[in-house]
Structures are given as structure tokens and as C-alpha cells.
Motif scaffolding. Structure first.
Motif, PDB file in Angstrom:
ATOM      1  N   GLU A  39      51.978   1.720 -13.753  1.00 54.79           N
ATOM      2  CA  GLU A  39      52.844   1.925 -12.586  1.00 54.79           C
ATOM      3  C   GLU A  39      54.286   1.626 -12.978  1.00 54.79           C
ATOM      4  O   GLU A  39      54.667   0.468 -13.147  1.00 54.79           O
ATOM      5  CB  GLU A  39      52.400   1.024 -11.434  1.00 54.79           C
ATOM      6  N   LYS A  40      55.061   2.667 -13.123  1.00 51.41           N
ATOM      7  CA  LYS A  40      56.453   2.527 -13.510  1.00 51.41           C
ATOM      8  C   LYS A  40      57.336   2.734 -12.281  1.00 51.41           C
ATOM      9  O   LYS A  40      57.302   3.800 -11.666  1.00 51.41           O
ATOM     10  CB  LYS A  40      56.814   3.542 -14.597  1.00 51.41           C
ATOM     11  N   PRO A  41      58.128   1.739 -11.888  1.00 50.25           N
ATOM     12  CA  PRO A  41      58.930   1.885 -10.677  1.00 50.25           C
ATOM     13  C   PRO A  41      59.966   3.002 -10.819  1.00 50.25           C
ATOM     14  O   PRO A  41      60.616   3.117 -11.863  1.00 50.25           O
ATOM     15  CB  PRO A  41      59.610   0.508 -10.541  1.00 50.25           C
ATOM     16  N   PRO A  42      60.093   3.837  -9.811  1.00 49.40           N
ATOM     17  CA  PRO A  42      61.047   4.952  -9.897  1.00 49.40           C
ATOM     18  C   PRO A  42      62.474   4.500  -9.597  1.00 49.40           C
ATOM     19  O   PRO A  42      62.701   3.539  -8.869  1.00 49.40           O
ATOM     20  CB  PRO A  42      60.548   5.915  -8.810  1.00 49.40           C
ATOM     21  N   ALA A  43      63.431   5.206 -10.174  1.00 49.51           N
ATOM     22  CA  ALA A  43      64.834   4.964  -9.849  1.00 49.51           C
ATOM     23  C   ALA A  43      65.125   5.534  -8.469  1.00 49.51           C
ATOM     24  O   ALA A  43      64.630   6.595  -8.101  1.00 49.51           O
ATOM     25  CB  ALA A  43      65.733   5.614 -10.889  1.00 49.51           C
ATOM     26  N   THR A  44      65.920   4.808  -7.688  1.00 49.95           N
ATOM     27  CA  THR A  44      66.258   5.239  -6.333  1.00 49.95           C
ATOM     28  C   THR A  44      67.769   5.146  -6.126  1.00 49.95           C
ATOM     29  O   THR A  44      68.489   4.613  -6.961  1.00 49.95           O
ATOM     30  CB  THR A  44      65.548   4.370  -5.288  1.00 49.95           C
ATOM     31  N   GLY A  45      68.231   5.653  -5.003  1.00 48.52           N
ATOM     32  CA  GLY A  45      69.644   5.580  -4.690  1.00 48.52           C
ATOM     33  C   GLY A  45      70.387   6.848  -5.078  1.00 48.52           C
ATOM     34  O   GLY A  45      69.871   7.703  -5.812  1.00 48.52           O
ATOM     35  N   GLN A  46      71.633   6.962  -4.625  1.00 46.37           N
ATOM     36  CA  GLN A  46      72.389   8.199  -4.793  1.00 46.37           C
ATOM     37  C   GLN A  46      72.768   8.488  -6.239  1.00 46.37           C
ATOM     38  O   GLN A  46      73.076   9.636  -6.587  1.00 46.37           O
ATOM     39  CB  GLN A  46      73.658   8.169  -3.927  1.00 46.37           C
ATOM     40  N   TRP A  47      72.734   7.495  -7.118  1.00 49.52           N
ATOM     41  CA  TRP A  47      73.146   7.705  -8.499  1.00 49.52           C
ATOM     42  C   TRP A  47      71.963   7.750  -9.464  1.00 49.52           C
ATOM     43  O   TRP A  47      72.152   7.844 -10.677  1.00 49.52           O
ATOM     44  CB  TRP A  47      74.110   6.605  -8.943  1.00 49.52           C
TER      45      TRP A  47
ATOM     46  N   ASP B  61      51.736 -13.221 -21.970  1.00 46.87           N
ATOM     47  CA  ASP B  61      51.050 -12.178 -21.209  1.00 46.87           C
ATOM     48  C   ASP B  61      49.985 -12.727 -20.269  1.00 46.87           C
ATOM     49  O   ASP B  61      49.654 -12.100 -19.254  1.00 46.87           O
ATOM     50  CB  ASP B  61      50.415 -11.161 -22.155  1.00 46.87           C
ATOM     51  N   GLU B  62      49.434 -13.892 -20.583  1.00 46.11           N
ATOM     52  CA  GLU B  62      48.402 -14.438 -19.706  1.00 46.11           C
ATOM     53  C   GLU B  62      48.962 -15.003 -18.403  1.00 46.11           C
ATOM     54  O   GLU B  62      48.211 -15.278 -17.465  1.00 46.11           O
ATOM     55  CB  GLU B  62      47.601 -15.526 -20.428  1.00 46.11           C
ATOM     56  N   TRP B  63      50.271 -15.158 -18.330  1.00 45.21           N
ATOM     57  CA  TRP B  63      50.894 -15.642 -17.087  1.00 45.21           C
ATOM     58  C   TRP B  63      51.015 -14.475 -16.126  1.00 45.21           C
ATOM     59  O   TRP B  63      51.642 -13.465 -16.436  1.00 45.21           O
ATOM     60  CB  TRP B  63      52.262 -16.243 -17.378  1.00 45.21           C
ATOM     61  N   ARG B  64      50.423 -14.596 -14.968  1.00 43.17           N
ATOM     62  CA  ARG B  64      50.343 -13.476 -14.038  1.00 43.17           C
ATOM     63  C   ARG B  64      51.241 -13.695 -12.823  1.00 43.17           C
ATOM     64  O   ARG B  64      51.315 -14.802 -12.282  1.00 43.17           O
ATOM     65  CB  ARG B  64      48.903 -13.270 -13.546  1.00 43.17           C
ATOM     66  N   ILE B  65      51.907 -12.638 -12.419  1.00 48.94           N
ATOM     67  CA  ILE B  65      52.650 -12.620 -11.156  1.00 48.94           C
ATOM     68  C   ILE B  65      52.159 -11.396 -10.399  1.00 48.94           C
ATOM     69  O   ILE B  65      52.669 -10.285 -10.568  1.00 48.94           O
ATOM     70  CB  ILE B  65      54.172 -12.565 -11.378  1.00 48.94           C
ATOM     71  N   ASP B  66      51.122 -11.594  -9.602  1.00 46.27           N
ATOM     72  CA  ASP B  66      50.486 -10.488  -8.883  1.00 46.27           C
ATOM     73  C   ASP B  66      51.058 -10.381  -7.479  1.00 46.27           C
ATOM     74  O   ASP B  66      50.386 -10.674  -6.487  1.00 46.27           O
ATOM     75  CB  ASP B  66      48.974 -10.691  -8.860  1.00 46.27           C
ATOM     76  N   HIS B  67      52.319  -9.956  -7.421  1.00 46.96           N
ATOM     77  CA  HIS B  67      53.030  -9.816  -6.150  1.00 46.96           C
ATOM     78  C   HIS B  67      53.686  -8.439  -6.099  1.00 46.96           C
ATOM     79  O   HIS B  67      53.847  -7.783  -7.133  1.00 46.96           O
ATOM     80  CB  HIS B  67      54.099 -10.905  -6.014  1.00 46.96           C
ATOM     81  N   PRO B  68      54.075  -7.985  -4.921  1.00 49.25           N
ATOM     82  CA  PRO B  68      54.804  -6.724  -4.837  1.00 49.25           C
ATOM     83  C   PRO B  68      56.051  -6.738  -5.710  1.00 49.25           C
ATOM     84  O   PRO B  68      56.587  -7.803  -6.052  1.00 49.25           O
ATOM     85  CB  PRO B  68      55.158  -6.626  -3.344  1.00 49.25           C
ATOM     86  N   PHE B  69      56.516  -5.540  -6.056  1.00 45.00           N
ATOM     87  CA  PHE B  69      57.584  -5.383  -7.041  1.00 45.00           C
ATOM     88  C   PHE B  69      58.818  -6.234  -6.723  1.00 45.00           C
ATOM     89  O   PHE B  69      59.315  -6.966  -7.596  1.00 45.00           O
ATOM     90  CB  PHE B  69      57.975  -3.903  -7.133  1.00 45.00           C
ATOM     91  N   ARG B  70      59.328  -6.154  -5.519  1.00 46.01           N
ATOM     92  CA  ARG B  70      60.567  -6.879  -5.206  1.00 46.01           C
ATOM     93  C   ARG B  70      60.390  -8.385  -5.340  1.00 46.01           C
ATOM     94  O   ARG B  70      61.255  -9.083  -5.884  1.00 46.01           O
ATOM     95  CB  ARG B  70      61.048  -6.524  -3.791  1.00 46.01           C
TER      96      ARG B  70
ATOM     97  N   SER C  45      59.612  -2.627 -15.003  1.00 45.51           N
ATOM     98  CA  SER C  45      58.500  -3.193 -14.239  1.00 45.51           C
ATOM     99  C   SER C  45      58.568  -4.711 -14.312  1.00 45.51           C
ATOM    100  O   SER C  45      59.267  -5.291 -15.156  1.00 45.51           O
ATOM    101  CB  SER C  45      57.165  -2.706 -14.795  1.00 45.51           C
ATOM    102  N   VAL C  46      57.813  -5.379 -13.459  1.00 48.09           N
ATOM    103  CA  VAL C  46      57.786  -6.845 -13.475  1.00 48.09           C
ATOM    104  C   VAL C  46      57.258  -7.347 -14.812  1.00 48.09           C
ATOM    105  O   VAL C  46      57.803  -8.294 -15.400  1.00 48.09           O
ATOM    106  CB  VAL C  46      56.938  -7.384 -12.305  1.00 48.09           C
TER     107      VAL C  46
END
Length: 400
Positions: free
Chosen positions: A213-221, A300-309, A288-289
Motif C-alpha cells: 500500500e503506497k500512499p498517493p500524492a494529493t493536492g494541487q501540485w 522491522d519488528e517494531w510495529r505501528i499498526d495505525h492509520p497513515f496520518r 509509507s509509515v
């Protein structure tokens, strides 16, 4: 080798590194619910007493609650909220407020806990404005430690230095203020740079990471990112850059459309960037996070399983664990913690979180012409009107 009381723990970056240096976190004082859940998921044995507020803990948490007497704790470590001291605040209309900001009052709570526990060492890691400058917390900390010394016969004295995490092998330029104080007058030996002339690169930690899951670029630029070269930013599209003139020279903040270069360290990862704020991946998208965690040197074993922001915010606020490991090794050596043989093995080896340098870095992908949708905006632009901090000169010029 020693026990740690962690303050303002966040996602655990400082503690992960201290753990690799042989230090054991016994309790974490952290207010943010997301961060507390990260700590609980990764290290269930790290206690999370009270509501996580340092000022509350200063009134309620005593050494006996952690099974120790005053003076038995080896280390109190943490980084108080950095927003009042951050360079990013220069762009706010109110500018930096330092110790006048309500978020900085927890510095006093930290000092109260130092007086309650009387640890052998105090470690502070924060933005460079935290321990230097007219709005810094240095005077408050120095006065607080002097008062503790007067009342308890201790010898705390803060020794501080601003370092770039990249100088210690973190694949990210991240300037941080480091402060260490020892209770019993032992000399502080702040670590010397090991990678200043040969830094680790973004490719060294991202080359093998395949994100589904690669976060997409957003915004006018967003569509302009392919037109920015790797390692460049919007300045490429100004009169002094090599691309078409779409922006005025130095009229945007530095990280506007900033992209990683494979063969260089990353720039500082922000906690809450806008849609056009980099550094962006060379694939022309936000990191990505997990990619940000690699650039911060989280294992890598440290996990942050939260939404992207939420995940990005926690990672951007974290201490690079490798930097924390280096600092922990310094404290272990200075205070001669643990058995001599174990200490010798630890200090004689390479830090465990140091990335592995890759033998080959692929070539950068050349930028493409700017998309047709932006062509009507191409043309001569006024440059920034002068030197200054943040947008002040531009505001003054507008008023004139």
C-alpha cells in the motif's frame, strides 16, 4: 545494565535505542492514546502508569511505586513536546514562544520527577531550539538542576550539544539537541560523529522494502513531482533552476515538493506535513509509515499498526532509535553500568541498529517536462524579496 523511566515516550524511538544499549525501560509516561497503544502492543512489560501526563506523574509517581528507592534509578530519559521550540513554528503568525507556551510547562514536571527519583543520569533529546537560544528551556533546566543539587547534595550539570543524526549512521539529516546530566559529578562524554564523511543513504534502508500500500500524492501540485529531480525541490522550477519557471526563487518553504535522493540521506521527516511537503519518495509519492520507520532506524519488528496520518505523526515525532542507542552506549560507558565483561562486549561492537551499506545505488530517474495543466502558469516570477526568518520579509514587502 540499568533501569529507565521514560517520559514523553511517544512511539518508543528513544526507548528502543536505549534497550539496544542494554538499558531496561520500566515505565513510560505518555499522554497520547495512539502512542500508548503502540507501546502496549510492542512492549507489554513497559508499565504505563496513570493518565500519561508528566505533570500529573510528578505529583503522584514515587520511586516506591516502581519497586525502588530514591537514587536507585539509573536514567530518566525523554524529549518534552518540541512544538514551542521548533523551526517550523517560525512560519506561524505567532512565531516561537518557547517556555511561554503552555505545552512547555511539562519541563517543570520532568524536573520534579528528577528530584523525586534522583536518577544517576538525565537524558534529553529534542529539537535544536530546545536547549539553545533566547526562547529555549536551557535556563529553566539549569536553574532546576541547581536547586535539586542544593537540596540533595547532588551534582547534576547539563552538558548539551546539537548533533545531526546522519553523523551517527541514521540515513536522515535530523538536527537534534542532546543534553546529558550525571548525578554524581561523572564527566559526560558526548559521542563523536562516526559517519559525518560517509553517511548512510536512503537506498541503504529502502532498497528491499516492498510496500503493498503506497500512499498517493494529493493536492494541487501532486502532478509536478515527476518534474522534480531526485534530491531536488521546487527550486528546480524557478529562474535559477534547470526546469521551466513556475515559481519564484525562494518563495516557498524548503521542503515544498522535496524528493529523496537514493544516494543521500533523507531530509528531516516531519510529523504533520501538508500535501506538498516532502521529503517524497523518488517514486513521486509520500513515504509509507514503514518507509519512514526505516529512515528513522526503527527495527522491522517494531510495529505501528495505525492509520497513515497517525502513524506518520508518531514516526515523525520519534527519536531515531540508532541515535538513542549511541547515546545509551555513552551513558553505559560513562557510568560503568552492568558487569565489566558485558559492558565491554556491548561497547566493543557496532551499534545493532546501524544500517548495512549497499554496494550499488541505482541511477536517478531524470525529471520529465511539467504537465500541460501547469503550462499557463509558466513565466517570469518575482523572487523572495530578501533574507529573513520564515515569511516575514514577504509580509513586509506586501505591506509596503
Amino acid at each position: 545494565m540499568g533501569k529507565v523511566l521514560s517520559l514523553f515516550t511517544g512511539a518508543g524511538g528513544l526507548d528502543v535505542g536505549l534497550e539496544r544499549a542494554g538499558l531496561d525501560t520500566v515505565a513510560c509516561i505518555e499522554l497520547d492514546a495512539d502512542a500508548r497503544s503502540v507501546i502496549a502492543a510492542n512492549r507489554p512489560g513497559w508499565a504505563l502508569p496513570g493518565d500519561g501526563d508528566v505533570n500529573t506523574a510528578a505529583q503522584q509517581l514515587i520511586p516506591q511505586a516502581l519497586g525502588m528507592k530514591p537514587g536507585e534509578l539509573e536514567l530518566i530519559a525523554g524529549g518534552p513536546p518540541c512544538q514551542p521550540f521548533s523551526k517550523a513554528a517560525q512560519w506561524a503568525s505567532t512565531a516561537r514562544s518557547g517556555m511561554q507556551d503552555d505545552r512547555a510547562k511539562c519541563v517543570h514536571g520532568m524536573l520534579d520527577l528528577v528530584e523525586s527519583f534522583l536518577p544517576k543520569a538525565l537524558l534529553i533529546e529534542n529539537v535544536e531550539g530546545f536547549l539553545r537560544g533566547k526562547d529555549s528551556a536551557s535556563e529553566v533546566i539549569e536553574e532546576g538542576l541547581a536547586g535539586i543539587n542544593d537540596r540533595h547534595g547532588t551534582s547534576y550539570r547539563m552538558v548539551a550539544k546539537v548533533v545531526d543524526a546522519a553523523d551517527f549512521g541514521v540515513p536522515q539529516h535530523r538536527r537534534r539537541a542532546i543534553g546529558i546530566a550525571y548525578r554524581d559529578g561523572v564527566e559526560v562524554h558526548l559521542p563523536e560523529a562516526t559517519h559525518a564523511d560517509n553517511p548512510m543513504r536512503a537506498w541503504d534502508v529502502l532498497w528491499d522494502l516492498e510496500e503493498s500500500e503506497k500512499p498517493p500524492a494529493t493536492g494541487q501540485w501532486a502532478a509536478l513531482l515527476p518534474s522534480i529531480p531526485e534530491g531536488g525541490n521546487y527550486l528546480h522550477l524557478t529562474a535559477r533552476g534547470d526546469g521551466e519557471e513556475l515559481f519564484g526563487w525562494r518563495t516557498r518553504y524548503w521542503s515544498f515538493l522535496l524528493k529523496l535522493a537514493k544516494d543521500r540521506p533523507s531530509w528531516t521527516l516531519p510529523a504533520s506535513p501538508g500535501p506538498s511537503t516532502g521529503p517524497f519518495h523518488w517514486e513521486n509519492r509520500p513515504l509509507s509509515v514503514r518507509e519512514q520507520m526505516r529512515l528513522q532506524t526503527f527495527p522491522d519488528e517494531w510495529r505501528i499498526d495505525h492509520p497513515f496520518r497517525a502513524g506518520r505523526r508518531m514516526v515523525g515525532n520519534a527519536t531515531p532509535p540508532l541515535l538513542a542507542e549511541v547515546l545509551g552506549r555513552t551513558i553505559v560507558g560513562d557510568l560503568e553500568l552492568g558487569e565489566a565483561s558485558a559492558r565491554a562486549r556491548l561497547l566493543g561492537g557496532t551499534p545493532s541498529l546501524l544500517p548495512v551499506r549497499q554496494p550499488r545505488v541505482p541511477r536517478a530517474v531524470a525529471p520529465v517536462p511539467i504537465p500541460e495543466a501547469y503550462q499557463p502558469q509558466v513565466g517570469a516570477k518575482e523572487p523572495h524579496p530578501g533574507e529573513g526568518i520564515g515569511p516575514s520579509p514577504r509580509r513586509l514587502a506586501t505591506r509596503g
